[in-house]
Write an enzyme that holds these catalytic residues in place. Sequence first.
Site, PDB file in Angstrom:
ATOM      1  CG  ASP A  63      -2.088  -0.895   1.142  1.00 51.63           C
ATOM      2  OD1 ASP A  63      -2.116  -1.740   0.234  1.00 51.63           O
ATOM      3  OD2 ASP A  63      -2.999  -0.766   1.984  1.00 51.63           O
ATOM      4  CG  ASP A  64       0.029   3.825   2.287  1.00 53.52           C
ATOM      5  OD1 ASP A  64      -1.129   3.620   1.882  1.00 53.52           O
ATOM      6  OD2 ASP A  64       0.315   3.915   3.495  1.00 53.52           O
ATOM      7  CG  HIS A 100      -3.903   6.934   2.803  1.00 58.24           C
ATOM      8  ND1 HIS A 100      -4.086   6.913   4.174  1.00 58.24           N
ATOM      9  CD2 HIS A 100      -3.527   5.686   2.475  1.00 58.24           C
ATOM     10  CE1 HIS A 100      -3.822   5.717   4.641  1.00 58.24           C
ATOM     11  NE2 HIS A 100      -3.479   4.937   3.621  1.00 58.24           N
ATOM     12  CG  HIS A 134       2.348   0.053   4.261  1.00 58.57           C
ATOM     13  ND1 HIS A 134       2.045  -0.873   5.241  1.00 58.57           N
ATOM     14  CD2 HIS A 134       1.236   0.813   4.104  1.00 58.57           C
ATOM     15  CE1 HIS A 134       0.794  -0.673   5.674  1.00 58.57           C
ATOM     16  NE2 HIS A 134       0.297   0.346   5.000  1.00 58.57           N
TER      17      HIS A 134
END
Length: 201
Positions: free
Chosen positions: A19-20, A74, A167
């Site tokens: 993620d991210d 986000h 991540h």
Amino acid sequence: MTVPSARGISHGEVALTFDDGPWPVQTKQVVNILERLHVPASFFMVGYLIERYPGIVRMVARAGMRIGNHSWDHPVDPPLADLARPRVAEEIGKTADALVSLGVVPRLFRPPGGSFDSAVLREAERQRMRVVTWSVDPRDWSSRTSSRQIVHRVLGAVEPGSIVLMHDGGGNQSATIQALPKIIRGIRRMGLRLVAIPTRA
């Protein structure tokens, strides 16, 4: 209402997710490890970073990784499920548009922080995406988490059908990058197959 986190993953499979991103340097390092060890994985990307780093998105796509939608900016405070419906639609839709402009059609949506309600589910479905959460969280996003802890937490919790949350963006993820080869080898020693999350359940 709940979303089965491992929907579409068979009993002998485990999915690694990141993620991210996209994130400078780190996303490429993660992809290099996955390619070297012949592992498909799924990347849930943030819209404003997609816009900022289109070359990294293209690199992930060229590597054959699955790319999903992780909202535009986000939101966590307030969380996505607490936002007005038009804002939710924009968070999902604007990110999808950014990916489509790069030749990627997202079919998966991961809400930031796992925040969703029935309205978020309906909006994702309206935009032809299904919501995917996770079942194993080693808390690699915390700067206090070491690579050894990440390995221990993943391998101690993973089981057939797991979706592992990690991540490649959002800060310094060097511990995750260091842990990743050991996680991959450990999961394979369990006799489990690593897969990307399917776009259909």
